[in-house]
Write a protein that holds these residues in place. Structure first.
Motif, short mmCIF file in Angstrom:
data_model
loop_
_atom_site.label_atom_id
_atom_site.label_comp_id
_atom_site.label_asym_id
_atom_site.label_seq_id
_atom_site.Cartn_x
_atom_site.Cartn_y
_atom_site.Cartn_z
N THR A 1 0.84 -1.20 0.00
CA THR A 1 0.00 0.00 0.00
C THR A 1 0.88 1.25 0.00
N HIS A 2 0.47 2.22 -0.80
CA HIS A 2 1.14 3.50 -0.82
C HIS A 2 0.14 4.60 -0.49
N TYR A 3 0.66 5.61 0.18
CA TYR A 3 -0.22 6.72 0.61
C TYR A 3 0.34 8.03 0.06
N ARG A 4 -0.55 8.81 -0.50
CA ARG A 4 -0.17 10.18 -0.78
C ARG A 4 -0.12 10.94 0.55
N ILE A 5 0.52 12.10 0.56
CA ILE A 5 0.72 12.81 1.83
C ILE A 5 -0.61 13.20 2.48
N SER A 6 -1.60 13.56 1.66
CA SER A 6 -2.91 13.93 2.22
C SER A 6 -3.59 12.71 2.82
N GLU A 7 -3.41 11.54 2.19
CA GLU A 7 -4.00 10.30 2.71
C GLU A 7 -3.32 9.89 4.01
N LEU A 8 -2.00 10.04 4.04
CA LEU A 8 -1.27 9.71 5.26
C LEU A 8 -1.69 10.64 6.40
N ALA A 9 -1.85 11.92 6.06
CA ALA A 9 -2.27 12.90 7.07
C ALA A 9 -3.64 12.52 7.64
N ASP A 10 -4.58 12.15 6.78
CA ASP A 10 -5.91 11.74 7.25
C ASP A 10 -5.83 10.49 8.12
N THR A 11 -4.96 9.55 7.73
CA THR A 11 -4.86 8.28 8.46
C THR A 11 -4.38 8.48 9.89
N VAL A 12 -3.42 9.40 10.10
CA VAL A 12 -2.86 9.59 11.45
C VAL A 12 -3.45 10.79 12.18
N GLY A 13 -4.29 11.56 11.48
CA GLY A 13 -4.94 12.69 12.14
C GLY A 13 -4.07 13.92 12.28
N LEU A 14 -3.15 14.12 11.35
CA LEU A 14 -2.31 15.31 11.35
C LEU A 14 -2.57 16.11 10.09
N SER A 15 -2.10 17.33 10.05
CA SER A 15 -2.28 18.15 8.86
C SER A 15 -1.17 17.85 7.84
N ARG A 16 -1.45 18.18 6.59
CA ARG A 16 -0.47 17.99 5.52
C ARG A 16 0.78 18.82 5.82
#
Length: 391
Positions: free
Chosen positions: A2-17
């Motif tokens: 699985t790969h995450y774009r930065i916005s997807e990663l931000a949503d997953t961990v609850g942080l901002s881009r």
């Protein structure tokens, strides 16, 4: 994988881009840039980020989290962080307790005492802004010491003293002894904090002075008025209900000021300065105050008076303060044991009478504690008369 774009990663961990971009700039994340220019992150990056956030929850900085991820945990560093966190928690708990107490959910005794030590005038003004009269604000500072309990404390306190003529240590003999050190026959005398008038009657008997008796407690003044009438002094004794911090008389109105055990209410040093203008040239101020009689009091006694009278000083210090305020010391002596017995013995009887009715009364418990201290430690402290002439 699985790969995450930065916005997807931000949503997953609850942080901002923007936060993730900052982490990457600091070397905490290492995304891969694709040919289209987008950064992508793997499951490994996600787990590393989650581990970092868990470590950060322990109060570690980002750099410290990175060090813990990339090498063996530095236990000395963690120990320092734990100590700092404990101190922060203690401060937060103290803050919570104060806020709760200010909302009426706890005791404020220690807080009032600490504020009064460092900012007594500001403390008094603040108490008045909270809705207390100046009389009650002064009583809170020196008697109840807790605005949450003040009303009940003072009700119980007055219940004790309403049946007693003497509200502090003293005796006719000691009043006469102090009066004998005044180098003239007084004509205009102001008694500050007259109470029920025991000293007033002695002064009226032993002088021909016109006496003004000042206090701000109605019940005490009513008793004084009756004593004056019974003794035939009512035409020579004027009774004034007023605050000792705002005495309503012009400068140089009196040749003798008398204050037995009352100057502490506004502070002895302040009283020395504030009352001096009321005296005529070479006029005399007589006051008594609680002082240390030993250079090495017991810890128990120190702790008690630190709470009840933090401004307590030794005789030498009070004399230095008087001289600095512009007085010459004519005489100074310690009140006799009889003066203490005449106060504490009736007080003890009264407390024992009331304890069965008011077993949980903070006022009665405080008075009983003072009586016990008096019975065991009187050689360490006492009341001292000071006879001071304006120069």
């Amino acid at each position: 994988m699985t790969h995450y774009r930065i916005s997807e990663l931000a949503d997953t961990v609850g942080l901002s881009r923007s936060t993730l971009l900052y982490y990457e700039k600091q070397g905490l994340l290492k995304g891969k840039r694709q040919s289209n220019g987008y950064r992508v992150y793997s499951d490994k990056d996600l787990q590393r980020l989650r581990l970092l956030l868990k470590l950060q929850a322990g109060g570690l900085t980002l750099k410290e989290c990175q060090a813990c991820i990339e090498a063996k945990v530095d236990k000395a560093l963690l120990s320092q962080r734990l100590t700092a966190l404990d101190a922060e928690i203690a401060q937060k708990q103290a803050s919570r307790e104060l806020l709760a107490a200010l909302l009426g959910q706890g005791k404020l005794t220690d807080w009032h005492t600490s504020v009064d030590e460092i900012a007594p005038d500001a403390h008094l003004d603040w108490l008045i802004k909270q809705g207390l009269s100046k009389k009650d604000a002064l009583r809170l500072k020196w008697i109840s010491k807790d605005m949450n309990e003040h009303e009940q404390y003072m009700a119980d306190f007055m219940k004790v003293f309403e049946a007693l003529d003497r509200w502090g240590p003293g005796s006719e003999a000691d009043t006469i002894k102090a009066l004998s050190s005044v180098p003239f026959a007084p004509q205009k005398l102001l008694e500050i904090g007259s109470g029920k008038g025991l000293a007033t009657m002695v002064l009226a008997t032993k002088t021909q002075a016109s006496i003004t008796a000042l206090d701000n407690e109605d019940t005490a003044l009513a008793r004084l008025k009756q004593l004056a009438i019974d003794a035939g002094f009512n035409e020579r004794i004027e009774i004034i209900n007023a605050d000792m911090t705002e005495i309503p008389f012009a400068a140089e109105s009196f040749d003798l000021l008398w204050a037995e055990g009352s100057a502490y209410i506004m502070g002895v040093e302040k009283a020395l300065h504030s009352w001096k203008p009321l005296l005529k040239d070479n006029g005399v101020l007589v006051l008594s105050d609680l002082v240390w009689l030993t250079e090495s009091p017991s810890q128990e006694t120190i702790e008690f008076w630190k709470q009840d009278y933090p401004d307590m000083r030794d005789v030498a210090t009070r004399i230095e303060q008087a001289e600095a305020a512009g007085y010459r010391v004519l005489n100074s002596f310690t009140l006799s044991d009889d003066s203490w017995r005449s106060y504490f013995e009736p007080l003890n009887v009264r407390v024992q009478q009331l304890l069965p009715q008011l077993p949980d009364s903070a006022a009665l418990q405080a008075i009983a504690k003072e009586i016990r201290l008096y019975q065991r430690k009187l050689n360490e402290f006492g009341y001292q008369f000071f006879i001071l002439q304006k120069v």
